[in-house]
Design an enzyme around this catalytic site. Sequence first.
Site, PDB file in Angstrom:
ATOM      1  CE1 TYR A 151       3.326  11.813  -7.320  1.00  0.00           C
ATOM      2  CE2 TYR A 151       2.949   9.620  -7.433  1.00  0.00           C
ATOM      3  CZ  TYR A 151       2.772  10.821  -7.786  1.00  0.00           C
ATOM      4  OH  TYR A 151       2.138  10.855  -9.028  1.00  0.00           O
ATOM      5  NE  ARG A 281       4.162  -8.848  -4.571  1.00  0.00           N
ATOM      6  CZ  ARG A 281       3.908  -8.369  -3.213  1.00  0.00           C
ATOM      7  NH1 ARG A 281       4.925  -8.042  -2.554  1.00  0.00           N
ATOM      8  NH2 ARG A 281       2.631  -8.698  -2.492  1.00  0.00           N
TER       9      ARG A 281
END
Length: 320
Positions: A151, A281
């Site tokens: 992706y 993150r």
Amino acid sequence: MPFENYRNSRILVTGGAGFIGSHLCERLLKTGAEVVSVDNYFTGSRRNIAHLIANPMFEAVRHDVTFPLYIEVDAIFNLACPASPIHYQRDPVQTTKTSVHGAINMLGLAKRLKARIFQASTSEVYGDPLIHPQTEDYWGNVNPIGIRSCYDEGKRCAETLFFDYWRQHGLPIKVARIFNTYGPRMQPNDGRVVSSFIVQALRGEPITVFGDGGQTRSFCYVDDLVEAITRLMVTEEAVTGPINLGNNSEFTIRELAEKVITLTGSRSQLIFKPLPQDDPRQRQPDLTKAKALLDWQPKVALEDGLKETIAYFKRTLELA
């Protein structure tokens, strides 16, 4: 001839039966456009566009964008591609083909028609970012051989193709990097954090948090995103993007889970599991360009958008 507005225009939306695509089709119809939705229904759903079928200005075509499409339109929105990890990792080779071959086919169509074309790119082009918030001139920190790469790199390659068509052929392009978006018509089993948390809470199941829940995301309600997309498409030709589109209010995943529990009145408890590979993150868009060039900023607060989304999933789960 420049594309200036939607009224009386014939608009192609690939991925038109998907979560964002169906909302875009709906918005374009309200502007007076004729809309052609193209979708292979791999992740899109006929239910998302069922309410549009009776509209004489709407047409639904079953087609896979990895194959050429021959149609006459005034402008193209290219949104076709599975967008959640569960879906795009199911057939990673096909995911890459959809991004790359799909871009080639839609760019070829736009070149033949001399039509303006929009590319739905993604914040995934930034990977696990080393700068925060992410600006459009940041090149990203992407694993090219990981389980998310089909992706991430597929979308990066699509951006390359769009800008090469712009430089080589003078094709009018618009590229948006879309950050986390949520709202009605998300699929309950798509694995995205908002839909997963809501479905688990409504069912009274434990809410699965990956990692310690301290990683952050910025969640944009789908109506805000569609407003930005439609504004970007009618900017002057010099505005090519890429432009970040999303909401710059940042929340931890744990905060999101707690909001969902409160708004659903659920008794679900949080359970924690290891982070998946290459899970970023932090994610927060720098919206400076979007605000300046589109005179736009997101309006829907997370709590308000979650209420609408929870109501949608309640109806969906009751029907199921």
